[in-house]
Write a protein that holds these residues in place. Structure first.
Motif, short mmCIF file in Angstrom:
data_model
loop_
_atom_site.label_atom_id
_atom_site.label_comp_id
_atom_site.label_asym_id
_atom_site.label_seq_id
_atom_site.Cartn_x
_atom_site.Cartn_y
_atom_site.Cartn_z
N LEU A 28 40.19 53.58 5.18
CA LEU A 28 40.88 53.95 3.94
C LEU A 28 42.03 52.99 3.66
O LEU A 28 42.30 52.65 2.51
N THR A 29 42.70 52.55 4.73
CA THR A 29 43.78 51.57 4.55
C THR A 29 43.23 50.25 4.02
O THR A 29 43.82 49.63 3.13
N MET A 30 42.09 49.83 4.56
CA MET A 30 41.46 48.59 4.07
C MET A 30 40.97 48.76 2.63
O MET A 30 40.98 47.81 1.85
N ALA A 31 40.52 49.96 2.29
CA ALA A 31 40.11 50.22 0.90
C ALA A 31 41.31 50.10 -0.03
O ALA A 31 41.21 49.56 -1.14
N TYR A 32 42.46 50.62 0.42
CA TYR A 32 43.68 50.50 -0.38
C TYR A 32 44.06 49.03 -0.54
O TYR A 32 44.52 48.62 -1.61
N ARG A 33 43.83 48.24 0.50
CA ARG A 33 44.08 46.79 0.40
C ARG A 33 43.22 46.19 -0.71
O ARG A 33 43.68 45.34 -1.48
N GLY A 34 41.95 46.64 -0.77
CA GLY A 34 41.07 46.13 -1.82
C GLY A 34 41.56 46.49 -3.21
O GLY A 34 41.46 45.69 -4.14
N LEU A 35 42.12 47.69 -3.36
CA LEU A 35 42.66 48.11 -4.65
C LEU A 35 43.90 47.29 -5.01
O LEU A 35 44.12 46.97 -6.18
N LEU A 36 44.71 46.95 -4.01
CA LEU A 36 45.88 46.11 -4.26
C LEU A 36 45.47 44.72 -4.73
O LEU A 36 46.12 44.13 -5.59
N LYS A 37 44.37 44.20 -4.17
CA LYS A 37 43.87 42.90 -4.60
C LYS A 37 43.48 42.94 -6.07
O LYS A 37 43.73 42.00 -6.82
N ILE A 38 42.86 44.05 -6.49
CA ILE A 38 42.46 44.18 -7.89
C ILE A 38 43.69 44.25 -8.79
O ILE A 38 43.74 43.64 -9.86
N GLU A 100 33.59 35.54 0.97
CA GLU A 100 34.80 34.76 0.70
C GLU A 100 35.90 35.10 1.70
O GLU A 100 36.60 34.20 2.20
N ASP A 101 36.09 36.38 2.00
CA ASP A 101 37.10 36.78 2.97
C ASP A 101 36.78 36.23 4.35
O ASP A 101 37.68 35.80 5.08
N MET A 102 35.52 36.24 4.72
CA MET A 102 35.14 35.71 6.03
C MET A 102 35.33 34.20 6.09
O MET A 102 35.77 33.67 7.11
N ASP A 103 35.04 33.51 4.98
CA ASP A 103 35.23 32.06 4.95
C ASP A 103 36.71 31.68 5.01
O ASP A 103 37.07 30.64 5.58
N LYS A 104 37.56 32.51 4.42
CA LYS A 104 39.00 32.22 4.41
C LYS A 104 39.69 32.59 5.72
O LYS A 104 40.89 32.32 5.88
N GLY A 105 38.97 33.21 6.62
CA GLY A 105 39.57 33.59 7.89
C GLY A 105 40.31 34.91 7.87
O GLY A 105 41.02 35.24 8.83
N VAL A 106 40.15 35.68 6.78
CA VAL A 106 40.85 36.95 6.68
C VAL A 106 40.41 37.90 7.79
O VAL A 106 41.24 38.58 8.42
N PHE A 107 39.12 37.92 8.07
CA PHE A 107 38.61 38.83 9.09
C PHE A 107 39.02 38.39 10.50
O PHE A 107 39.12 39.21 11.40
N ASP A 108 39.27 37.09 10.67
CA ASP A 108 39.78 36.63 11.96
C ASP A 108 41.18 37.18 12.20
O ASP A 108 41.53 37.52 13.34
N ARG A 109 41.97 37.26 11.16
CA ARG A 109 43.32 37.84 11.30
C ARG A 109 43.25 39.33 11.57
O ARG A 109 44.07 39.89 12.30
N PHE A 110 42.27 40.00 10.96
CA PHE A 110 42.12 41.44 11.20
C PHE A 110 41.81 41.73 12.67
O PHE A 110 42.18 42.79 13.18
N LYS A 111 41.11 40.78 13.34
CA LYS A 111 40.74 41.01 14.73
C LYS A 111 41.96 41.11 15.64
O LYS A 111 41.88 41.70 16.71
N SER A 112 43.06 40.51 15.22
CA SER A 112 44.27 40.56 16.04
C SER A 112 45.06 41.84 15.84
O SER A 112 46.05 42.08 16.55
N ILE A 118 35.23 47.92 12.41
CA ILE A 118 34.40 48.23 11.26
C ILE A 118 35.23 48.47 10.01
O ILE A 118 34.71 48.47 8.88
N ALA A 119 36.54 48.67 10.15
CA ALA A 119 37.39 49.08 9.03
C ALA A 119 37.38 48.09 7.86
O ALA A 119 37.29 48.52 6.70
N PRO A 120 37.50 46.77 8.07
CA PRO A 120 37.49 45.85 6.92
C PRO A 120 36.20 45.93 6.12
O PRO A 120 36.23 45.87 4.88
#
Length: 271
Positions: A28-38, A100-112, A118-120
């Protein structure tokens, strides 16, 4: 040095044993992040705001007179068709943005971060349901402005809207899978359109099936998009629930049962 080597596996072990409740909260937190991006980049909503308006106006005034005699008689046919086509096409964005998020390394940062792995992915899929709701609302609004008055009533219109959103969310798992396994965002969009374009246009969305060649009628009648459009028409135009609604829900369930595990497995390997 030995202390650092023993600390990392422990942290990974804690992350991989996140409880179900924590995974839901993180999603749900990651979903809220998606809404903030919009909210920060509202141009992401151009497809769900402009497409329903343009397509409704264009197809209604081009085909209305030729198919139904006038625009008013064509609206009960075209509005459900445009609704399904627009919302399902919007689900392609799920896979494109994921890649696009995976190419930009966003998911690599989430791993830390101490969150469920599974949240992202789950959050992105949840956030996109807002896009489907916007496209659905605008399509019905445009139809109403043009004179569409569903005989099924408001409750059946809402049920039809929920049906389209649920089915689109299920289909988004297919494009999410493409987003995880593809190499580039452009290839995700290309593959997705190659799959979706014939399904949406070779359906009963715009013209009656009996006006098509016999060999094409066979494909249109087994096309799952046609069943969904028919289910929406039955609900909005007559307030009835037919076999097409059951087929649509079964199809959505089958897609999720097949592609959700495939997507999650591929996502876990790559992240």
């Amino acid at each position: 040095m030995s202390h650092a080597m023993t600390k990392t596996p422990i942290r990974r072990k804690l992350k991989n044993h996140t409880s179900f409740g924590q995974a839901v909260r993180h999603s749900l937190t990651m979903a809220y992040r998606g809404l903030l991006k919009i909210r920060r980049t509202p141009e992401q909503l151009f497809d769900v705001t402009l497409q329903p308006i343009i397509f409704t106006l264009m197809f209604t005034y081009i085909f209305g007179g030729a198919i139904s005699g006038d625009v008013q008689n064509y609206l009960p046919v075209i509005i459900p068709g445009i609704l399904v086509q627009t919302v399902i096409t919007t689900s392609i964005v799920t896979g494109v943005q994921l890649r696009e998020d995976m190419d930009k390394g966003v998911f690599d940062r989430f791993k830390s971060l101490p969150i469920a792995r599974i949240a992202p992915l789950a959050g992105a899929l949840l956030a996109d349901t807002i896009r489907y709701a916007i496209a659905t609302t605008l399509t019905f609004t445009m139809g109403y402005i043009m004179g569409y008055r569903p005989d099924g009533g408001l409750d059946q219109v809402l049920l039809a809207a929920v049906l389209v959103i649920v089915c689109s969310w299920a289909i988004s798992w297919i494009f999410a899978f493409f987003g995880v396994i593809a190499r580039t965002a452009s290839s995700v969009q290309g593959i997705s359109m190659l799959v979706l374009f014939p399904l949406t246009f070779l359906s009963n969305a715009f013209v009656p099936v009996d006006t098509m060649p016999h060999w094409l009628q066979w494909f249109v009648k087994i096309n799952p998009i046609s069943h969904l459009i028919t289910a929406v028409r039955d609900l909005t135009n007559s307030g009835t629930v037919g076999w097409d609604l059951t087929i649509s829900l079964i199809g959505a369930a089958v897609i999720v049962l097949i592609f959700a595990p495939l997507t999650v497995r591929a996502y876990m390997r790559r992240t």
